[in-house]
Design a protein around this motif. Structure first.
Motif, PDB file in Angstrom:
ATOM      1  N   LYS A   1       0.826  -1.207   0.000  1.00 27.32           N
ATOM      2  CA  LYS A   1       0.000   0.000   0.000  1.00 27.32           C
ATOM      3  C   LYS A   1       0.862   1.259   0.000  1.00 27.32           C
TER       4      LYS A   1
ATOM      5  N   ASN B   1       2.400   1.701  -3.459  1.00 26.01           N
ATOM      6  CA  ASN B   1       1.400   2.166  -4.419  1.00 26.01           C
ATOM      7  C   ASN B   1       1.097   3.649  -4.217  1.00 26.01           C
ATOM      8  N   LEU B   2       0.914   4.071  -2.982  1.00 21.35           N
ATOM      9  CA  LEU B   2       0.649   5.483  -2.707  1.00 21.35           C
ATOM     10  C   LEU B   2       1.837   6.359  -3.111  1.00 21.35           C
ATOM     11  N   ARG B   3       3.033   5.875  -2.834  1.00 16.78           N
ATOM     12  CA  ARG B   3       4.240   6.627  -3.209  1.00 16.78           C
ATOM     13  C   ARG B   3       4.297   6.814  -4.729  1.00 16.78           C
TER      14      ARG B   3
ATOM     15  N   GLN C   1       1.756   6.665  -6.824  1.00 21.16           N
ATOM     16  CA  GLN C   1       0.655   7.545  -7.228  1.00 21.16           C
ATOM     17  C   GLN C   1       1.020   9.008  -7.035  1.00 21.16           C
ATOM     18  N   LYS C   2       1.794   9.288  -6.010  1.00 20.06           N
ATOM     19  CA  LYS C   2       2.210  10.675  -5.733  1.00 20.06           C
ATOM     20  C   LYS C   2       3.427  11.076  -6.569  1.00 20.06           C
TER      21      LYS C   2
ATOM     22  N   LEU D   1       2.064  11.048   2.459  1.00 17.95           N
ATOM     23  CA  LEU D   1       1.370  10.463   1.316  1.00 17.95           C
ATOM     24  C   LEU D   1      -0.059  10.986   1.169  1.00 17.95           C
TER      25      LEU D   1
ATOM     26  N   ILE E   1      -2.925  10.605   3.125  1.00 12.83           N
ATOM     27  CA  ILE E   1      -4.044   9.693   3.351  1.00 12.83           C
ATOM     28  C   ILE E   1      -4.223   9.490   4.856  1.00 12.83           C
TER      29      ILE E   1
ATOM     30  N   PHE F   1      -6.413   4.409   4.721  1.00 15.70           N
ATOM     31  CA  PHE F   1      -5.313   3.507   4.412  1.00 15.70           C
ATOM     32  C   PHE F   1      -5.678   2.051   4.706  1.00 15.70           C
TER      33      PHE F   1
ATOM     34  N   GLU G   1      -2.534   0.129  -8.079  1.00 14.96           N
ATOM     35  CA  GLU G   1      -2.468  -1.085  -7.261  1.00 14.96           C
ATOM     36  C   GLU G   1      -2.239  -2.335  -8.099  1.00 14.96           C
TER      37      GLU G   1
END
Length: 181
Positions: A7, A10-12, A14-15, A55, A57, A62, A97
């Motif tokens: 997770k 993936n967030l990293r 996306q940013k 991130l 969120i 999360f 993801e």
């Protein structure tokens, strides 16, 4: 089931952050971020909350799996991209993801006379459709070539790498099982 490390990765992505950039913003080392993402190390609660803050969120979001709300249609707003100007490639993850799913579809652009990173042998099966140009696949000691409209399909049981040995840009649709990219 998605892991905390997956997770965070993936967030990293996306940013649009590298591991080094995320580390700088959280006072953590690039190596420690990598260990968290690969589930080698587990962050403390304080470290996790610091990562989540950077991130963008909340802890609630999360940890919410949203299992009942399967997303089926993905738009341009969902994609994540990464460009390595030095190595001459650009990757666009078409499904957020996707590294947590059984397939990972990406668009890969290789600049003239460049190559994508080499991968170690794995159990992945890989499909590559050439959208534009000519591309070379190094699979173990063998070289294979495909041009626009042609396809590679292979088991990644040997070291493998996609290369653009031409003077023009190459665009590819790559889909791999497991974690190819």
């Amino acid at each position: 089931m998605r892991t905390i490390g997956n997770k965070i990765k993936n967030l990293r992505l996306q940013k649009g952050l590298t591991q080094e950039e995320l580390g700088e913003r959280t006072d953590l080392s690039k190596g420690y971020i990598s260990q968290i993402e690969r589930e080698i190390s587990s962050p403390s609660i304080e470290t996790l909350f610091s990562l989540l803050e950077v991130l963008g969120i909340s802890a609630r979001d999360f940890f919410d799996e949203e299992a009942l709300n399967q997303k089926v249609v993905y738009t341009r707003d969902d994609v994540t991209s990464y460009a390595d100007e030095e190595r001459g490639y650009h990757v666009t993850w078409l499904i957020p993801e996707s590294n947590e799913k059984e397939m990972e579809p990406v668009l890969l652009t290789l600049a003239a006379n460049s190559s994508f990173k080499a991968y170690e042998p794995s159990g992945s099966e890989t499909f590559v459709y050439v959208l534009k140009g000519d591309v070379t696949l190094a699979l173990g000691r063998q070289l294979f070539r495909a041009k626009q409209g042609e396809t590679f399909y292979y088991k990644a049981s040997e070291i493998h790498q996609l290369r653009n040995e031409s003077a023009t840009e190459v665009k590819l649709l790559v889909t791999a099982t497991d974690s190819y990219l």
